[in-house]
Design a protein around this motif. Structure first.
Motif, short mmCIF file in Angstrom:
data_model
loop_
_atom_site.label_atom_id
_atom_site.label_comp_id
_atom_site.label_asym_id
_atom_site.label_seq_id
_atom_site.Cartn_x
_atom_site.Cartn_y
_atom_site.Cartn_z
N ASP A 192 -10.60 -6.03 9.55
CA ASP A 192 -10.86 -6.80 10.58
C ASP A 192 -10.79 -8.19 10.09
O ASP A 192 -11.67 -8.86 9.84
CB ASP A 192 -12.24 -6.58 11.52
N HIS A 193 -9.33 -8.71 10.28
CA HIS A 193 -9.00 -10.26 9.66
C HIS A 193 -9.89 -11.28 10.15
O HIS A 193 -10.56 -11.93 9.34
CB HIS A 193 -7.76 -10.55 9.64
N GLY A 204 -9.12 -13.77 3.14
CA GLY A 204 -8.26 -12.51 3.99
C GLY A 204 -8.95 -11.27 3.77
O GLY A 204 -10.28 -11.22 3.62
N LEU A 205 -8.24 -10.05 4.16
CA LEU A 205 -9.14 -8.93 4.00
C LEU A 205 -9.35 -8.49 2.42
O LEU A 205 -8.71 -8.62 1.53
CB LEU A 205 -8.17 -7.76 4.38
N VAL A 206 -10.53 -7.96 2.42
CA VAL A 206 -11.10 -7.59 0.98
C VAL A 206 -10.67 -6.10 0.55
O VAL A 206 -10.77 -5.13 1.30
CB VAL A 206 -12.54 -7.76 1.06
N VAL A 207 -10.06 -6.14 -0.76
CA VAL A 207 -9.73 -4.94 -1.37
C VAL A 207 -11.04 -4.12 -1.74
O VAL A 207 -11.84 -4.65 -2.43
CB VAL A 207 -8.75 -4.82 -2.78
N HIS A 208 -11.10 -2.93 -1.22
CA HIS A 208 -12.26 -2.17 -1.49
C HIS A 208 -12.46 -1.85 -3.21
O HIS A 208 -11.74 -1.73 -3.66
CB HIS A 208 -12.25 -0.59 -1.04
N GLY A 209 -13.62 -1.95 -3.65
CA GLY A 209 -14.19 -1.65 -4.76
C GLY A 209 -13.65 -0.34 -5.35
O GLY A 209 -12.76 -0.23 -6.21
N PRO A 210 -13.84 0.80 -4.54
CA PRO A 210 -13.51 1.97 -5.25
C PRO A 210 -11.92 2.12 -5.17
O PRO A 210 -11.31 2.91 -5.89
CB PRO A 210 -14.12 2.89 -4.18
N LEU A 211 -11.36 1.47 -4.26
CA LEU A 211 -9.75 1.60 -4.19
C LEU A 211 -9.29 0.68 -5.28
O LEU A 211 -8.16 1.16 -6.04
CB LEU A 211 -9.29 0.85 -2.77
N PRO A 238 -13.41 -10.88 -6.16
CA PRO A 238 -12.90 -10.11 -5.20
C PRO A 238 -11.13 -10.28 -5.22
O PRO A 238 -10.86 -11.27 -5.69
CB PRO A 238 -13.42 -10.36 -3.95
N LEU A 239 -10.43 -9.17 -4.68
CA LEU A 239 -9.19 -9.32 -4.28
C LEU A 239 -9.00 -9.31 -2.79
O LEU A 239 -9.91 -8.57 -2.21
CB LEU A 239 -8.24 -8.15 -5.09
N PHE A 240 -7.97 -10.01 -2.46
CA PHE A 240 -7.60 -10.04 -1.12
C PHE A 240 -6.28 -9.54 -0.65
O PHE A 240 -5.27 -9.51 -1.53
CB PHE A 240 -7.92 -11.40 -0.43
N ASP A 241 -5.88 -9.32 0.57
CA ASP A 241 -4.53 -9.16 1.08
C ASP A 241 -3.78 -10.12 1.25
O ASP A 241 -2.46 -10.19 1.51
CB ASP A 241 -4.66 -8.28 2.42
N ASN A 242 -3.98 -11.52 0.85
CA ASN A 242 -3.18 -12.42 0.76
C ASN A 242 -2.19 -12.83 -0.18
O ASN A 242 -1.45 -13.72 -0.42
CB ASN A 242 -4.10 -13.69 1.21
N ALA A 243 -2.24 -12.11 -1.43
CA ALA A 243 -1.46 -12.23 -2.60
C ALA A 243 -1.37 -11.02 -3.19
O ALA A 243 -2.40 -10.05 -3.29
CB ALA A 243 -1.95 -13.51 -3.36
N PRO A 244 -0.04 -10.59 -3.78
CA PRO A 244 0.04 -9.29 -4.60
C PRO A 244 -0.95 -9.51 -5.74
O PRO A 244 -1.43 -10.58 -6.26
CB PRO A 244 1.35 -9.30 -4.94
N PHE A 245 -1.33 -8.37 -6.64
CA PHE A 245 -1.89 -8.55 -7.81
C PHE A 245 -1.44 -7.35 -8.60
O PHE A 245 -0.58 -6.73 -8.29
CB PHE A 245 -3.59 -8.11 -7.47
N PHE A 246 -2.16 -7.57 -10.00
CA PHE A 246 -1.25 -6.78 -10.91
C PHE A 246 -2.22 -5.75 -11.60
O PHE A 246 -3.61 -6.24 -11.91
CB PHE A 246 -0.77 -7.67 -11.97
N LEU A 247 -1.79 -4.53 -11.89
CA LEU A 247 -2.44 -3.83 -12.71
C LEU A 247 -2.24 -3.89 -14.37
O LEU A 247 -0.92 -4.06 -14.42
CB LEU A 247 -2.32 -2.36 -12.39
N ASN A 248 -3.18 -4.14 -15.18
CA ASN A 248 -2.91 -4.41 -16.46
C ASN A 248 -3.47 -3.32 -17.45
O ASN A 248 -4.40 -2.76 -17.14
CB ASN A 248 -3.19 -5.50 -16.95
#
Length: 275
Positions: A192-193, A204-211, A238-248
């Motif tokens: 729900d933005h 922005g929308l929050v990326v779930h912890g377990p996701l 936290p991470l949000f849907d407003n920008a890409p993120f990276f797995l390292n």
């Protein structure tokens, strides 16, 4: 605090059936061909977070979409609840068709003072078995805190390093919505933005912890060829849907260290995988 600590030792048992259809939808959510899972096939790693879910009635949900406080988890009054981290030890493989049982116990409740105010940590220990055969042991760390007080941080966080292995992830709203559906998670910050940005003041929308934890575990399994036997993770920002993120990911002896971060952003989640 004495009242909340009265929840220590409380136990709950839940059961579920590992359905082929659920495994297929889980794979599709992560852009993996769902295939045609058959009884006896290995279930995707961390599918257990989609099993034996509590079915709170819609009318009993709070304004944030969470079930009412109390019950198995202690009724902490602080408004924000999130996964702070966890640890998993995989003993055996969960398979399609299994009738799993999860025994959960409140292991600890503690209060600490953080930069944003009071923090309440609840530690939950889970044991999953199938007909008495141990499948996995999990420690789950949940943190409750106040809404942000506002104001700029005193010091800009240090940007995360780039790993030897690196992959971009787009946290698009359909991914977040599908994961909420898989885990029967009504928390509005994930889909729900207007609520996330106007009520809880997130960008922005929050990326779930377990996701966010599932993605590096799947990355580790891809790099190593098989899923890890032990996996620990800790949420840092936290991470949000407003920008890409990276797995390292980067090897450190027998351990694969993993972390997530936006471009030029701080570490959002740090993790370790061991085989």
């Amino acid at each position: 605090m004495d009242h909340l600590r009265g929840w220590i030792g409380r136990e709950e048992i839940a059961t579920d059936h590992v359905a082929a259809e659920l495994a297929g939808r889980f794979r599709a959510t992560f852009d993996e061909a769902p295939g045609a899972p058959c009884p006896g096939d290995p279930a995707p790693a961390l599918l257990h977070w989609c099993l034996a879910l509590p079915g709170a009635l819609t009318r009993t949900l709070g304004p944030d979409g969470h079930p009412a406080r109390g019950g198995f988890l202690p009724p902490v009054a602080l408004p924000r609840r999130m996964w702070a981290g966890g640890s998993l030890a995989f003993h055996n493989i969960l398979r399609i068709g299994d009738a799993m049982r999860r025994t959960s116990r409140i292991a600890d409740v503690s209060v600490k003072a953080g930069r944003s105010g009071t923090l309440c940590f609840v530690t939950v220990q889970h044991e999953i078995d199938v007909a008495g055969r141990p499948i996995l042991s999990e420690r789950q760390d949940i943190v409750y805190r106040n809404l942000d007080a506002g104001g700029a941080p005193s010091k800009a966080p240090e940007p995360a390093a780039e790993g030897w292995h690196r992959r971009e992830v787009l946290a698009v709203p359909p991914l977040l919505f599908r994961y909420s559906a898989l885990t029967f998670n009504g928390h509005r910050i994930h889909y729900d933005h207007p609520y996330a940005t106007q009520v809880e003041s997130y960008p922005g929308l929050v990326v779930h912890g377990p996701l966010q934890a599932t993605l590096p575990l799947r990355f580790a399994a891809e790099i190593h060829g098989v899923p890890p036997r032990r996996f620990t993770f800790r949420g840092l920002s936290p991470l949000f849907d407003n920008a890409p993120f990276f797995l390292n990911a980067e090897a450190d002896g027998a351990t694969l260290k993993l972390w997530t971060a936006c471009a030029r952003g701080p570490v959002a989640l740090s993790a370790e995988a061991q085989w």
